[in-house]
Design a protein around this motif. Structure first.
Motif, PDB file in Angstrom:
ATOM      1  N   PHE A  41      31.599  51.952  48.813  1.00 21.03           N
ATOM      2  CA  PHE A  41      32.318  52.311  47.589  1.00 21.03           C
ATOM      3  C   PHE A  41      31.384  52.396  46.379  1.00 21.03           C
ATOM      4  N   SER A  42      30.210  51.757  46.460  1.00 21.76           N
ATOM      5  CA  SER A  42      29.272  51.850  45.319  1.00 21.76           C
ATOM      6  C   SER A  42      28.820  53.295  45.112  1.00 21.76           C
ATOM      7  N   GLU A  43      28.884  54.111  46.185  1.00 20.39           N
ATOM      8  CA  GLU A  43      28.473  55.521  46.058  1.00 20.39           C
ATOM      9  C   GLU A  43      29.384  56.307  45.117  1.00 20.39           C
ATOM     10  N   ASP A  44      30.591  55.781  44.881  1.00 21.72           N
ATOM     11  CA  ASP A  44      31.512  56.475  43.969  1.00 21.72           C
ATOM     12  C   ASP A  44      31.061  56.365  42.515  1.00 21.72           C
ATOM     13  N   TRP A  45      30.149  55.423  42.244  1.00 27.28           N
ATOM     14  CA  TRP A  45      29.841  55.127  40.841  1.00 27.28           C
ATOM     15  C   TRP A  45      28.405  55.408  40.490  1.00 27.28           C
ATOM     16  N   ASP A  46      27.757  56.314  41.217  1.00 27.96           N
ATOM     17  CA  ASP A  46      26.377  56.647  40.869  1.00 27.96           C
ATOM     18  C   ASP A  46      26.358  57.288  39.479  1.00 27.96           C
ATOM     19  N   GLY A  47      25.266  57.086  38.797  1.00 26.22           N
ATOM     20  CA  GLY A  47      25.189  57.617  37.439  1.00 26.22           C
ATOM     21  C   GLY A  47      25.221  56.512  36.398  1.00 26.22           C
ATOM     22  N   THR A  48      25.340  55.258  36.840  1.00 22.47           N
ATOM     23  CA  THR A  48      25.321  54.158  35.869  1.00 22.47           C
ATOM     24  C   THR A  48      23.884  53.878  35.432  1.00 22.47           C
ATOM     25  N   GLY A  49      22.924  54.339  36.237  1.00 22.66           N
ATOM     26  CA  GLY A  49      21.517  54.120  35.893  1.00 22.66           C
ATOM     27  C   GLY A  49      20.910  52.933  36.617  1.00 22.66           C
ATOM     28  N   ALA A  50      21.713  52.120  37.280  1.00 21.70           N
ATOM     29  CA  ALA A  50      21.153  50.973  38.012  1.00 21.70           C
ATOM     30  C   ALA A  50      21.996  50.713  39.252  1.00 21.70           C
ATOM     31  N   ARG A  51      21.314  50.512  40.363  1.00 21.55           N
ATOM     32  CA  ARG A  51      22.005  50.312  41.638  1.00 21.55           C
ATOM     33  C   ARG A  51      22.939  49.089  41.586  1.00 21.55           C
ATOM     34  N   PHE A  52      22.473  48.006  40.922  1.00 19.35           N
ATOM     35  CA  PHE A  52      23.304  46.794  40.945  1.00 19.35           C
ATOM     36  C   PHE A  52      24.597  46.984  40.140  1.00 19.35           C
ATOM     37  N   LEU A  53      24.572  47.895  39.161  1.00 20.54           N
ATOM     38  CA  LEU A  53      25.817  48.176  38.418  1.00 20.54           C
ATOM     39  C   LEU A  53      26.821  48.909  39.322  1.00 20.54           C
ATOM     40  N   GLU A  54      26.294  49.845  40.136  1.00 18.12           N
ATOM     41  CA  GLU A  54      27.178  50.581  41.055  1.00 18.12           C
ATOM     42  C   GLU A  54      27.792  49.631  42.090  1.00 18.12           C
ATOM     43  N   LEU A  55      26.935  48.731  42.604  1.00 18.11           N
ATOM     44  CA  LEU A  55      27.440  47.733  43.566  1.00 18.11           C
ATOM     45  C   LEU A  55      28.440  46.811  42.876  1.00 18.11           C
ATOM     46  N   GLY A  56      28.188  46.516  41.591  1.00 16.74           N
ATOM     47  CA  GLY A  56      29.077  45.624  40.829  1.00 16.74           C
ATOM     48  C   GLY A  56      30.476  46.215  40.705  1.00 16.74           C
ATOM     49  N   VAL A  57      30.584  47.541  40.465  1.00 12.91           N
ATOM     50  CA  VAL A  57      31.919  48.147  40.366  1.00 12.91           C
ATOM     51  C   VAL A  57      32.636  48.007  41.710  1.00 12.91           C
ATOM     52  N   ALA A  58      31.894  48.315  42.790  1.00  5.29           N
ATOM     53  CA  ALA A  58      32.524  48.266  44.118  1.00  5.29           C
ATOM     54  C   ALA A  58      32.972  46.843  44.462  1.00  5.29           C
ATOM     55  N   LEU A  59      32.088  45.873  44.222  1.00  2.00           N
ATOM     56  CA  LEU A  59      32.435  44.481  44.526  1.00  2.00           C
ATOM     57  C   LEU A  59      33.554  44.004  43.590  1.00  2.00           C
ATOM     58  N   GLY A  60      33.473  44.426  42.321  1.00  2.00           N
ATOM     59  CA  GLY A  60      34.511  44.072  41.351  1.00  2.00           C
ATOM     60  C   GLY A  60      35.873  44.571  41.811  1.00  2.00           C
ATOM     61  N   LEU A  61      35.907  45.829  42.304  1.00  2.00           N
ATOM     62  CA  LEU A  61      37.178  46.392  42.781  1.00  2.00           C
ATOM     63  C   LEU A  61      37.758  45.559  43.918  1.00  2.00           C
ATOM     64  N   LEU A  62      36.907  45.224  44.891  1.00  2.63           N
ATOM     65  CA  LEU A  62      37.409  44.520  46.070  1.00  2.63           C
ATOM     66  C   LEU A  62      37.814  43.078  45.747  1.00  2.63           C
ATOM     67  N   CYS A  63      37.071  42.438  44.831  1.00  3.68           N
ATOM     68  CA  CYS A  63      37.381  41.027  44.510  1.00  3.68           C
ATOM     69  C   CYS A  63      38.452  40.907  43.434  1.00  3.68           C
ATOM     70  N   ALA A  64      38.704  41.986  42.667  1.00  6.58           N
ATOM     71  CA  ALA A  64      39.631  41.923  41.526  1.00  6.58           C
ATOM     72  C   ALA A  64      41.002  41.328  41.859  1.00  6.58           C
ATOM     73  N   PRO A  65      41.592  41.648  43.045  1.00  6.61           N
ATOM     74  CA  PRO A  65      42.942  41.106  43.298  1.00  6.61           C
ATOM     75  C   PRO A  65      42.987  39.584  43.310  1.00  6.61           C
ATOM     76  N   THR A  66      41.841  38.906  43.532  1.00  5.51           N
ATOM     77  CA  THR A  66      41.894  37.436  43.591  1.00  5.51           C
ATOM     78  C   THR A  66      42.144  36.830  42.204  1.00  5.51           C
ATOM     79  N   LEU A  67      42.026  37.668  41.130  1.00  7.89           N
ATOM     80  CA  LEU A  67      42.234  37.132  39.780  1.00  7.89           C
ATOM     81  C   LEU A  67      43.674  36.622  39.610  1.00  7.89           C
ATOM     82  N   ILE A  68      44.666  37.476  39.960  1.00 10.75           N
ATOM     83  CA  ILE A  68      46.048  36.981  39.829  1.00 10.75           C
ATOM     84  C   ILE A  68      46.835  37.036  41.134  1.00 10.75           C
ATOM     85  N   HIS A  69      46.244  37.543  42.192  1.00 16.03           N
ATOM     86  CA  HIS A  69      46.955  37.589  43.484  1.00 16.03           C
ATOM     87  C   HIS A  69      46.150  36.856  44.555  1.00 16.03           C
TER      88      HIS A  69
END
Ligand SMILES: CC1=C(/C=C/C(C)=C/C=C/C(C)=C/C=O)C(C)(C)CCC1
Ligand SMILES: [Fe+2]
Length: 317
Positions: free
Chosen positions: A109-137
Motif C-alpha cells: 500500500f505504500s506504493e499508493d503514496w509515492d511522491g512524498t519525497g521519502a520512502r519512510f513517509l510512504e510506508l508511514g501512510v500505509a502503516l497508519g492506514l492499517l493501524c488507524a482502526p485501533t484508535l477507537i475500534h
C-alpha cells in the motif's frame, strides 16, 4: 498544481469522497456498519471490486516476457507456488501468517503514496492506514483478528498495531503535508479521506472504502494504460475469468472453514484469499521493474518515476 508532477492516475478522489460521505451519513443515521450484514457486504466487495486489479499482473509481465519464467505457464507456477506457501502458513501458524500479511500489505500500500519525497513517509501512510482502526475500534480489531486466526493470540497483533499506531499516524500526517506542498493535492486529499475512514468507520467498512474506491481503481487504470488496453472488450476476457478463479479460491476456503458463524466464515475466506494472492501480486511490480530495466531505457523509467507514476507506467512506452 503543475502538470509536470501530476501522474495521469492522480485524479480527484471523487468516488472515495462520495463513498466516505455515504458511510459517514449512514453511521450518523444509526446504520450498524460494524454489524454482521455490513461486515459481510464489505468482505464480498473486497473480492468483487477490489481483487480484480491484481488480475492484470500476468499480462503486465507477459508484455515484457523474456526467459523461462515469464511465459504464462512459468508465471502461473510462480504465482500458485507462492499462494500455496502462504495458504500453508495460514494453516500451520495463523498468527504469524496474519502478521506477515500486515507487513507485506504495508509495503504494497505504500506504493499508493509515492511522491512524498521519502520512502519512510510512504510506508508511514500505509502503516497508519492499517493501524488507524485501533484508535477507537481496538476491541473490534482484536475480535476480527481472533476470528481470522481462530486463536486467542490473534489479539496480540491488534495490541502491537495499537502500540505502533500513534507514531504511524503522525508520520502519515507529515506525509499528507508533504504531498500537499509538492502539488500532489488529489493524493493528499485521498490519503486524508482514507485515514479518516479507517479511524472513524468500523474496520472492515473503512478498509473496503480505501481498497475498493482508491487502491484498486488506481492500480487498475495504471495497469490498463501500461498495457494500452482500452475498453471492456479488450480487458474483460482476462479480468472476468481470473476474478472468477479467485472467487473459486475464496469459495473453497469458505468450504474449508470450520468457524460456525456465517459472517466470520465470509470474513476469513475473503481476507485469506486476499492474503494468499497478495504475495505474488506484490512481487509483480518488482519483477516488472527488473524486466523493464533490461528492456526500457533508464531515462524513460526515471521520467515515469519523476512524474509521480508507478514504475509499471514505464511499460507504456
Ligand atoms: C484483516 C484486516 C485488516 C487488514 C487487511 C489487509 C492487511 C489487507 C491487505 C490487502 C492487500 C495487500 C491487497 C492487495 O492488493 C485491517 C484493514 C487492518 C482491519 C480489518 C481486518
Ligand atoms: Fe494491490
Amino acid at each position: 498544481m503543475t502538470l509536470s508532477n501530476r501522474s495521469p492516475s492522480d485524479r480527484p478522489p471523487r468516488v472515495l469522497a462520495l463513498g466516505a460521505a455515504a458511510c459517514g451519513l449512514a453511521m450518523i443515521a444509526g446504520v450498524p456498519l460494524g454489524g454482521a450484514a455490513a461486515t459481510s457486504v464489505g468482505c464480498l466487495s473486497l473480492l468483487v471490486f477490489g481483487l480484480p486489479h491484481g488480475t492484470l499482473d500476468l499480462e503486465l509481465i507477459k508484455a515484457r516476457s523474456r526467459g523461462p519464467w515469464t511465459g504464462l505457464a512459468g508465471l502461473l507456477v510462480l504465482y500458485l507456488g507462492c499462494a500455496a506457501l502462504i495458504l500453508a502458513l495460514w494453516q500451520v501458524a495463523p498468527v504469524l501468517a496474519l502478521g506477515a500479511f500486515i507487513v507485506t500489505a504495508t509495503v504494497h500500500f505504500s506504493e499508493d503514496w509515492d511522491g512524498t519525497g521519502a520512502r519512510f513517509l510512504e510506508l508511514g501512510v500505509a502503516l497508519g492506514l492499517l493501524c488507524a482502526p485501533t484508535l477507537i475500534h481496538r476491541d473490534a480489531m482484536a475480535r476480527i483478528f481472533v476470528g481470522l486466526t481462530g486463536q486467542a493470540q490473534g489479539s496480540m497483533i491488534a495490541d502491537l498495531m495499537f502500540l505502533v499506531m500513534p507514531v504511524a499516524l503522525v508520520v502519515a500526517l507529515v506525509a499528507v503535508a508533504a504531498l500537499w506542498s509538492s502539488g500532489r493535492r488529489s493524493r493528499a486529499i485521498a490519503a486524508t479521506l482514507s485515514l479518516a475512514s479507517m479511524v472513524l468507520l468500523p474496520p472492515i467498512v473503512g478498509f473496503a472504502l480505501y481498497f475498493c474506491l482508491f487502491h484498486s481503481p488506481r492500480h487498475f487504470r495504471e495497469s490498463l494504460s501500461a498495457l494500452h488496453w482500452l475498453g471492456f472488450a479488450r480487458w474483460g476476457w482476462v479480468v472476468v475469468p481470473l476474478t472468477g478463479a479467485a472467487g473459486l479460491i475464496a469459495l473453497s476456503l469458505f468450504g474449508m472453514e470450520i468457524r460456525p458463524a456465517l459472517p466470520e466464515r465470509i470474513m476469513a475466506a475473503s481476507f485469506m484469499t486476499l492474503s494468499i494472492l497478495t504475495v505474488p501480486h506484490m512481487l509483480v511490480p518488482l519483477l516488472v521493474e527488473a524486466l523493464a530495466r533490461r528492456g526500457t531505457p533508464v531515462a524513460t523509467r526515471d521520467a515515469a518515476i519523476a512524474l509521480g507514476q508507478h514504475p509499471r507506467a514505464a511499460l507504456a512506452d
